[in-house]
Design an enzyme around this catalytic site. Structure first.
Site, PDB file in Angstrom:
ATOM      1  N   PHE A 134       0.838  -1.194   0.000  1.00 38.69           N
ATOM      2  CA  PHE A 134       0.000   0.000   0.000  1.00 38.69           C
ATOM      3  C   PHE A 134       0.871   1.242   0.000  1.00 38.69           C
ATOM      4  O   PHE A 134       2.048   1.215   0.367  1.00 38.69           O
ATOM      5  CB  PHE A 134      -0.939   0.019   1.217  1.00 38.69           C
ATOM      6  CG  PHE A 134      -0.224   0.083   2.537  1.00 38.69           C
ATOM      7  CD1 PHE A 134       0.034   1.301   3.158  1.00 38.69           C
ATOM      8  CD2 PHE A 134       0.201  -1.077   3.163  1.00 38.69           C
ATOM      9  CE1 PHE A 134       0.696   1.365   4.367  1.00 38.69           C
ATOM     10  CE2 PHE A 134       0.866  -1.027   4.382  1.00 38.69           C
ATOM     11  CZ  PHE A 134       1.117   0.195   4.987  1.00 38.69           C
ATOM     12  N   CYS A 135       0.260   2.362  -0.419  1.00 40.06           N
ATOM     13  CA  CYS A 135       0.925   3.665  -0.388  1.00 40.06           C
ATOM     14  C   CYS A 135      -0.150   4.729  -0.199  1.00 40.06           C
ATOM     15  O   CYS A 135      -1.324   4.406  -0.002  1.00 40.06           O
ATOM     16  CB  CYS A 135       1.751   3.902  -1.645  1.00 40.06           C
ATOM     17  SG  CYS A 135       0.792   3.868  -3.169  1.00 40.06           S
ATOM     18  N   THR A 136       0.219   5.989  -0.287  1.00 38.30           N
ATOM     19  CA  THR A 136      -0.713   7.068   0.046  1.00 38.30           C
ATOM     20  C   THR A 136      -1.920   7.111  -0.884  1.00 38.30           C
ATOM     21  O   THR A 136      -3.067   7.085  -0.438  1.00 38.30           O
ATOM     22  CB  THR A 136       0.003   8.429   0.010  1.00 38.30           C
ATOM     23  OG1 THR A 136       1.147   8.370   0.859  1.00 38.30           O
ATOM     24  CG2 THR A 136      -0.926   9.540   0.478  1.00 38.30           C
TER      25      THR A 136
ATOM     26  N   GLY B 144      -1.960   5.266  -4.096  1.00 37.94           N
ATOM     27  CA  GLY B 144      -2.026   4.106  -4.976  1.00 37.94           C
ATOM     28  C   GLY B 144      -0.984   4.064  -6.064  1.00 37.94           C
ATOM     29  O   GLY B 144      -0.678   2.993  -6.598  1.00 37.94           O
TER      30      GLY B 144
ATOM     31  N   VAL C  45      -4.114   4.680   0.825  1.00 32.47           N
ATOM     32  CA  VAL C  45      -4.568   4.945   2.187  1.00 32.47           C
ATOM     33  C   VAL C  45      -5.628   6.048   2.203  1.00 32.47           C
ATOM     34  O   VAL C  45      -6.570   5.997   3.002  1.00 32.47           O
ATOM     35  CB  VAL C  45      -3.379   5.337   3.083  1.00 32.47           C
ATOM     36  CG1 VAL C  45      -3.845   5.618   4.507  1.00 32.47           C
ATOM     37  CG2 VAL C  45      -2.322   4.241   3.087  1.00 32.47           C
TER      38      VAL C  45
END
Length: 310
Positions: A189-191, A193, A218
């Site tokens: 996951f990341c901020t 996508g 997220v």
């Protein structure tokens, strides 16, 4: 094309109370990135917009803020340019989130440094509910693909911190730490996508079998997931004046140390090591007194500029 070409557009102070913040990206072939950069620059000259847009041959990425008209105008422009499958999220900020408007021309819209094909080879997208179900399974390796200072502000329960300072370091992390786990389920996951579009593509390219990532990142998770059902712990670092957001994409309590960039809790701000714009517990011993004096001068100039605008 140069590695980075940046152009600025002037931004007037917005009169409305709330700024609309739009985070967006799409991997899409752009045949003439320089031309798109110029036309975007021409567009933002006519509207009150701030933030950063990155243009490359592989697509567009960025976060911008403005009034409703400005956001709708740039959004429609990109739709008309064929970016009709953007990952697009809006939130709000009470204060101006960015000082300037930048249009950058780069080789990649998010810099991994390794050639991958995110339009052709990408992991399994999961919505927030599916994500919660997956990451609670014992046989899943959960990896935060963001940087170390982002991890510090908050992350998912049980997530691994690769301890990277930039996304460019992620391929090396994979080689050193994941090479023997190609048959395991990998969830990343990341901020917003975009980094996971490339990280999942990288892992699949390297022979990993089951690779998953959180669609919309997220920010989408915090927007859609009630706090009582959330597996997120802490706040989500964002690259604007808000520092971090929490559930409902509401502004959090973390503030940024403008000397080193790390997010700080209220307790860390209260420590003697913290001086606004000059030092915090994470950097006070990493800069010289001469550098600190330079930071103080910078802060006084910023304060004077703000006072002049009022």
């Amino acid at each position: 094309m140069n590695a980075t070409v940046e152009q600025l557009a002037p931004v007037e102070q917005q009169a409305t109370e709330l700024w609309v913040v739009a985070a967006l990206y799409q991997f899409k072939e752009v045949t003439d990135p320089a031309d798109l950069q110029q036309r975007l620059l021409d567009l933002v000259q006519t509207i009150k917009l701030c933030g950063t847009l990155i243009v490359a041959g592989e697509g567009i990425n960025g976060t911008v803020a403005g009034d409703r008209h400005a956001i709708d105008t740039v959004h429609q422009f990109l739709l008309d340019e064929g970016f009709n499958d953007m990952e697009y999220k809006e939130s709000q900020s009470h204060d101006k989130p960015f000082r300037k408007m930048k249009i950058k021309l780069k080789k990649e819209i998010v810099t991994l440094g390794v050639e991958v094909k995110p339009r052709d080879l990408v992991g399994h997208y999961l919505d927030p509910k599916q994500w919660n179900e997956l990451i609670q399974q014992d046989d899943v390796i959960l990896i935060d693909t963001r940087n170390d200072y982002e991890y510090k502000a908050g992350t998912f329960k049980g997530a691994i911190d690769p301890k990277t300072e930039t996304f460019r370091e992620f391929p090396e992390y994979v080689q050193k730490n994941l090479a023997n786990n190609k048959d395991k389920k990998i969830a990343m996951f990341c901020t917003g996508g975009i980094r996971c579009e490339k990280s999942t593509s990288l892992l699949l390219q390297e022979g990993f079998k089951e690779v998953y990532h959180l669609k919309g990142g997220v920010l989408k998770y915090l927007e859609e997931t009630p706090a009582e059902e959330s597996l997120w712990e802490g706040e989500c670092f964002v690259f604007d004046g808000r520092t971090a957001v929490t559930h409902g994409v509401e502004e959090g309590v973390n503030v940024k140390c403008h000397a080193c960039g790390w997010p700080l809790t209220p307790a860390e701000v209260a420590q003697p090591s913290y001086e606004h714009g000059v030092s915090c517990v994470y950097c006070i011993d990493k800069t010289t007194e001469k550098q600190k004096q330079g930071f103080r001068m910078r802060q006084s100039q910023i304060a004077a500029a703000k006072k002049k605008r009022l």
